[in-house]
Design a protein around this motif. Structure first.
Motif, PDB file in Angstrom:
ATOM      1  N   ASN A  30      21.963  14.709  16.803  1.00  0.00           N
ATOM      2  CA  ASN A  30      21.845  14.296  18.203  1.00  0.00           C
ATOM      3  C   ASN A  30      20.359  14.066  18.502  1.00  0.00           C
ATOM      4  O   ASN A  30      19.683  14.891  19.117  1.00  0.00           O
ATOM      5  CB  ASN A  30      22.472  15.347  19.129  1.00  0.00           C
ATOM      6  CG  ASN A  30      23.986  15.267  19.113  1.00  0.00           C
ATOM      7  OD1 ASN A  30      24.562  14.193  19.158  1.00  0.00           O
ATOM      8  ND2 ASN A  30      24.640  16.407  19.032  1.00  0.00           N
ATOM      9  N   TYR A  31      19.896  12.954  17.984  1.00  0.00           N
ATOM     10  CA  TYR A  31      18.478  12.581  18.037  1.00  0.00           C
ATOM     11  C   TYR A  31      17.988  12.440  19.479  1.00  0.00           C
ATOM     12  O   TYR A  31      18.779  12.361  20.423  1.00  0.00           O
ATOM     13  CB  TYR A  31      18.271  11.271  17.269  1.00  0.00           C
ATOM     14  CG  TYR A  31      19.275  10.180  17.609  1.00  0.00           C
ATOM     15  CD1 TYR A  31      19.143   9.410  18.753  1.00  0.00           C
ATOM     16  CD2 TYR A  31      20.368   9.922  16.771  1.00  0.00           C
ATOM     17  CE1 TYR A  31      20.059   8.413  19.072  1.00  0.00           C
ATOM     18  CE2 TYR A  31      21.288   8.931  17.079  1.00  0.00           C
ATOM     19  CZ  TYR A  31      21.131   8.190  18.230  1.00  0.00           C
ATOM     20  OH  TYR A  31      22.049   7.212  18.545  1.00  0.00           O
ATOM     21  N   GLY A  32      16.669  12.382  19.634  1.00  0.00           N
ATOM     22  CA  GLY A  32      16.093  12.155  20.955  1.00  0.00           C
ATOM     23  C   GLY A  32      16.669  10.905  21.580  1.00  0.00           C
ATOM     24  O   GLY A  32      16.734   9.856  20.940  1.00  0.00           O
ATOM     25  N   GLY A  33      17.115  11.011  22.841  1.00  0.00           N
ATOM     26  CA  GLY A  33      17.835   9.926  23.498  1.00  0.00           C
ATOM     27  C   GLY A  33      19.286  10.292  23.717  1.00  0.00           C
ATOM     28  O   GLY A  33      19.983   9.643  24.504  1.00  0.00           O
ATOM     29  N   ASP A  40      13.870  11.230  13.884  1.00  0.00           N
ATOM     30  CA  ASP A  40      14.628  12.476  14.035  1.00  0.00           C
ATOM     31  C   ASP A  40      15.662  12.636  12.923  1.00  0.00           C
ATOM     32  O   ASP A  40      15.845  13.727  12.374  1.00  0.00           O
ATOM     33  CB  ASP A  40      15.307  12.528  15.407  1.00  0.00           C
ATOM     34  CG  ASP A  40      14.328  12.825  16.539  1.00  0.00           C
ATOM     35  OD1 ASP A  40      13.125  12.944  16.261  1.00  0.00           O
ATOM     36  OD2 ASP A  40      14.784  12.931  17.699  1.00  0.00           O
ATOM     37  N   CYS A  41      16.339  11.546  12.583  1.00  0.00           N
ATOM     38  CA  CYS A  41      17.307  11.622  11.484  1.00  0.00           C
ATOM     39  C   CYS A  41      16.607  11.950  10.168  1.00  0.00           C
ATOM     40  O   CYS A  41      17.084  12.782   9.380  1.00  0.00           O
ATOM     41  CB  CYS A  41      18.077  10.308  11.361  1.00  0.00           C
ATOM     42  SG  CYS A  41      19.292  10.062  12.687  1.00  0.00           S
ATOM     43  N   ALA A  42      15.456  11.313   9.937  1.00  0.00           N
ATOM     44  CA  ALA A  42      14.703  11.575   8.707  1.00  0.00           C
ATOM     45  C   ALA A  42      14.193  13.016   8.675  1.00  0.00           C
ATOM     46  O   ALA A  42      14.198  13.667   7.616  1.00  0.00           O
ATOM     47  CB  ALA A  42      13.544  10.592   8.582  1.00  0.00           C
ATOM     48  N   ALA A  43      13.769  13.521   9.822  1.00  0.00           N
ATOM     49  CA  ALA A  43      13.261  14.895   9.882  1.00  0.00           C
ATOM     50  C   ALA A  43      14.342  15.897   9.499  1.00  0.00           C
ATOM     51  O   ALA A  43      14.089  16.869   8.766  1.00  0.00           O
ATOM     52  CB  ALA A  43      12.716  15.203  11.282  1.00  0.00           C
TER      53      ALA A  43
END
Length: 655
Positions: free
Chosen positions: A453-456, A479-482
């Motif tokens: 649930n990435y930023g946004g 965010d997904c990569a992190a």
């Protein structure tokens, strides 16, 4: 004796959760409502061409489909639809009004009394005439609803207005017999809600370039004796305040959910009822979504929470909320009330979405419809957990982790599992933590899934949503990569066997991730946005036609950014194998987006496959499509990660 545990490599575990099983359990009940004492709702039928039927639960508990195939109860207003039915009990049996998907006409139907009869005409202009949020007004011989009317052949040549449709069928061939309740002052409107005394109506409206989660207006108008809405005035909302829903309480006060504090909280005539840093509303992707409903007692049933949602009862006098007890950890934005009975749709990590009834007198909640049945031994279900990761600049990233899980298999010592990062659609949406047999399809074979649930994403307040403003293709990708790299760094996932997958806006994130990072060994890109310039200048539908102004920036001011962020412009950077899945009837993310991308990847030696499905739009609904898509996705991972899942058709990859 306990089951012996085999040692097998990740991705090769035999699983009873096959693609056909996952497809058969796709979709959920929605649009719940009371018809007298009966509870009705819409339900998916993947095996019947992907139609949605209308189900009624009789007083004796028997469920039956109200309409046979091929009737498909689904509206295309704003393409994502809206509440598609209303019914009135009546002395001689119920009168149903519904939208039929194939022709988008409103129909009236008396169950057991012959075929449905059309109430609205067909228009050959553009996308024709469409209807949503019907409300029966039998005392006037009308049904009030939202009309979406195309005025030309372009996707944005249209108007929307609240209207009254005669129940006698006189408008079936006569657009002029449809009575407009107001002028078309706003680009988007929700269906009018009548006050208990019938003298006032309230609805929501907004205009381009805003999306409804950016800013909406709450409008109240007087209902004249001849049934027209006059002197409409804005009483709440604005460019930076999103009103998600409005209802009238029995005492004539106005209840609404506003995010003026940064969280969607409930208000009564402008006064906060329960000020909390959690959400009592959400993104209005469909007209008629309900996060709350007032009760005759003065209490309010609410779907609320931070991240996950609960079903609760709000005492408007004290501001206290008491949540329903039960196994459900997530409730959808559909509620209905009748007396002291509340009906909702809830799910959990161990159960699919069910129709749940809460009796406010006893506090007892029970399943009354679409009950979850374990199609396989639940020992094969994922065992997820919610995690918070740290992203760039120390920002929090919320995610659901579904590690590989199988009651009879384990991996060899030292082997780390492959993981697929799932990016949800929207992007102003979120992944709920509920049982999903598509996820179980992978985890039970030894492939982990992480839903980010990435930023946004929604559910965490406006500030979290606003992280994506002008940063789409950056924050979501980062965010997904992190999350992916954190899983690899801690030893949860194999760094060399990471994949990314998403549909719609998630398809964009997946494709952008392949074009701009070296994190993933492959990716699955489903009905995506790939070319911002084309999508933002006429290739999509009206509702989202200006969405990119907030996600990317105004095109007139930053045209270079549209090209710079688009995977289609950077096909030369994509080196990882990928699978592209597309519905040929998709008007939200049309096939031309995929075709443009494929033309630029051709001849570059990147292994890939493109599967396009006739008769499918935005979101696959047919069982055979879902089976083919899921098996193709697993085959991609098998080939790239060196897995050997048994009994899987091989996806042919071209270069």
């Amino acid at each position: 004796m306990g089951q012996s545990v085999q040692t097998l490599a990740y991705g090769s575990w035999p699983s009873p959760v096959d693609a056909a099983l996952a497809a058969a359990h796709d979709g959920r009940p929605d649009d719940v409502g009371f018809v007298g004492d009966e509870v009705w709702w819409t339900a998916p039928r993947p095996a019947e061409g992907g139609r949605r039927t209308l189900v009624r639960r009789r007083p004796d508990g028997v469920e039956e489909s109200v309409l046979p195939a091929p009737w498909n109860v689904r509206s295309r207003v704003i393409e994502y639809g809206g509440r598609p039915w209303a019914a009135h009990p009546g002395d001689a049996g119920p009168l149903l009004v519904f939208v039929n998907f194939a022709d988008q006409r409103l129909y009236a139907y008396e169950p057991g009394g012959g075929e449905p009869r059309p109430l609205t005409p067909v228009s050959t202009v553009g996308g024709g005439l469409r209807w949503a949020e019907p409300e029966l007004r039998p005392e006037r011989g009308e049904v009030w609803c939202v009309l979406e009317e195309f005025t030309g052949d372009g996707p944005t040549d249209l108007r929307r207005v609240p209207v009254a449709v005669p129940l006698d069928g006189s408008a079936a061939d006569d657009r002029g017999a449809v009575r407009e309740l107001t002028g078309a002052r706003h680009r988007f409107v929700t269906g009018p809600r009548l006050s208990p005394d019938g003298r006032r109506a309230a609805w929501l409206a907004w205009d381009h370039p805003r999306m409804p989660w950016d800013g909406t207006e709450l409008i109240v108008a007087e209902v004249t004796g001849d049934g027209v809405l006059r002197d409409g005035r804005t009483v709440a909302g604005g460019p930076e305040e999103s009103i998600a829903q409005v209802e009238w309480a029995l005492d004539g006060t106005l209840l609404y959910a506003s995010d003026r504090t940064g969280w969607w909280n409930l208000y009564r005539d402008g006064q906060p009822l329960c000020a909390r840093e959690e959400e009592f509303g959400g993104p209005l992707w469909k007209l008629g979504q309900r996060w709350f409903t007032p009760l005759d007692s003065g209490l309010v049933a609410v779907v609320h929470g931070r991240g996950a949602t609960a079903l609760g009862i709000l005492d408007t006098a004290t501001g206290e909320v008491v949540d329903a007890a039960g196994p459900w950890t997530e409730f959808a934005a559909t509620l209905a009330a009748h007396g002291e009975r509340i009906v909702a749709v809830g799910a959990s990590p161990r159960t699919s979405y069910e129709v749940v009834e809460l009796d406010t007198r006893t506090g007892r909640a029970r399943v009354i419809g679409a009950p979850h049945h374990d199609a396989v031994d639940p020992a094969y279900y994922p065992e997820p957990r919610t995690r918070t990761f740290t992203g760039p600049a120390g920002r929090e990233i919320h995610a659901h982790l579904h590690p590989p899980h199988h009651p009879g298999c384990r991996a060899p010592d030292g082997e780390r599992p492959p993981y697929v990062i799932w990016a949800h659609g929207g992007p102003t949406s979120r992944s709920p933590l509920v049982l999903d047999l598509e996820i179980a399809y992978f985890t039970s074979r030894g492939i982990g899934v992480a839903e980010v649930n990435y930023g946004g994403s929604t559910g965490h307040g406006r500030e979290y949503r606003n992280r994506l403003r002008e940063q789409w293709g950056v924050v979501d990708v980062e965010d997904c990569a992190a999350v992916a790299l954190a899983l690899a760094d801690e030893g949860t996932a194999d760094r060399e066997r990471l994949a990314v997958r998403g549909g719609s806006a998630g398809g964009w994130t997946a494709a952008a991730s392949l074009a701009t990072t070296d994190v993933y060994a492959c990716g699955t890109v489903i009905y995506p946005i790939l070319d911002l310039t084309g999508w933002g200048t006429g290739e999509t539908h009206d509702f989202e036609s200006r969405y990119l102004e907030s996600l990317i920036g105004p095109y007139a001011e930053v045209p270079a950014r549209y090209a710079e962020r688009s995977p289609a412009e950077h096909a030369d950077r994509v080196t990882a194998p990928f699978l592209l899945l597309q519905g040929l009837d998709d008007v939200i993310c049309p096939p031309v987006q995929c075709e443009r991308f494929l033309a630029r990847i051709a001849g570059r030696g990147v292994p890939h496959a493109y599967l396009a499905f006739e008769g499918e739009g935005h979101g696959f609904r047919r069982a055979d499509t879902m089976v083919r898509a899921l098996e193709a996705e697993l085959s991609l991972y098998a080939q790239v990660f060196g897995l050997t899942p048994p009994g899987l058709p091989t996806l042919e990859l071209t270069r």
